[in-house]
Design an enzyme around this catalytic site. Structure first.
Site, short mmCIF file in Angstrom:
data_model
loop_
_atom_site.label_atom_id
_atom_site.label_comp_id
_atom_site.label_asym_id
_atom_site.label_seq_id
_atom_site.Cartn_x
_atom_site.Cartn_y
_atom_site.Cartn_z
N VAL A 172 -5.46 -11.74 6.29
CA VAL A 172 -5.08 -11.23 7.61
C VAL A 172 -4.27 -12.26 8.37
CG1 VAL A 172 -5.96 -10.38 9.81
CG2 VAL A 172 -7.03 -9.63 7.68
N LYS A 201 -12.40 3.44 11.01
CA LYS A 201 -12.10 2.31 10.13
C LYS A 201 -13.34 1.93 9.32
CE LYS A 201 -10.08 -1.34 8.35
NZ LYS A 201 -9.77 -2.54 9.12
#
Length: 294
Positions: free
Chosen positions: A11, A173
């Protein structure tokens, strides 16, 4: 705008890549092992170009933006970085899995603004400073002035969507993660395993329980969200992994408390029975403890 990223994983690499494309200039990266650059392969949309992006060393004073990209279970270990980087005007952007971003981070940053962000992308850390960007360039966050500024910061690199119902978005999510992440980690197989008929039925059971647990705490989830998540799994390339899969293959602790554990805890609060998810949680916890001593 000064930006510091805490973390050196996939990320973090995506954020470096997106900010470079947005023209934000070199950003600082803070981690246990210093990095001078990231090498990013792919663009999340089928491109296979390779880009090398230089990064700055950690600053010794507060910055405008802190992007917290470590795994949620490692949040507490970042306290020294947060103490160094967070000042009165800093926005702390939490780019992690789970549904309790603010509750997890706010105690570490006093009165600083904490902005929860859902990362809708797939990437793999293939080595120190090396990331393969497989799918997506979307960030989902709350609807507020800080989110608008974040959208401007990433403009040209990633899309920032401001969702007025972030609770439901976070549980959507979590739906994606609770099936795909847990099952790829437990089986040691990539996305192709999600198309095995018996595994698909297991996924449906876990997703159905997760949707019920989410509804019990206020998320507006329906059976359509379960079906949509299964269709999303069908769209994954066979070789696509998950963050928990990559962690298991590398012998790192798993996000058992932040993904299936979050469902179990919500179900307990809401009086919902989630036996399949509870079993998945127990197994991922056992794998995490057994392989990484977590």
């Amino acid at each position: 705008m000064s930006v510091a990223i805490i973390g050196t994983g996939a990320v973090a690499g995506l954020c470096v890549s997106w900010l470079e494309r947005a023209g934000a200039g070199p950003v600082a990266v803070c981690g246990r092992t210093p990095l001078e650059r990231f090498t990013i392969t792919g663009d999340g949309a089928g491109g296979t170009d390779v880009r090398t992006i230089a990064v700055l060393p950690p600053p010794d004073a507060p910055v405008d933006w802190v992007l917290l990209t470590v795994k949620a279970q490692d949040t507490a270990s970042t306290a020294p970085w947060l103490d160094q980087l967070v000042g009165p005007g800093t926005v702390v952007v939490v780019l992690q899995n789970g549904v309790d971003h603010v509750e997890r981070v706010q105690p570490l940053v006093a009165d600083a603004e904490v902005l929860p962000v859902l990362v809708m992308a797939a990437a793999e850390r293939t080595g120190p400073g090396a990331v393969t960007h497989r799918i997506g360039s979307l960030l989902v966050t709350a609807q507020n002035p800080a989110a608008q500024r974040l959208s401007e910061l990433f403009d040209g690199g990633a899309t920032v969507h401001q969702d007025p119902d972030l609770l439901t978005a976070a549980w959507r999510k979590l739906l994606v993660n609770v099936g795909g992440n847990c099952i790829t980690a437990l089986t040691g197989r990539r996305a192709e395993v999600l198309r095995v008929p018996e595994v698909r039925e297991l996924c449906r059971a876990v997703l159905t329980e997760t949707a019920a647990a989410g509804r019990s705490v206020g998320a507006l989830l329906t059976d359509a969200d379960v079906d949509g998540t299964l269709r999303l799994y069908d769209s994954y390339p066979d070789d696509n992994g998950s963050s928990m899969y990559y962690d298991r293959m590398s012998g790192r602790p798993l996000e058992h408390e932040l993904i299936p554990g979050a469902v179990v805890r919500a179900a307990e609060r809401g009086g919902v029975d989630v036996p399949v998810t509870r079993a998945i949680w127990a197994l991922t916890k056992a794998v995490s403890v057994g392989s990484a001593g977590a």
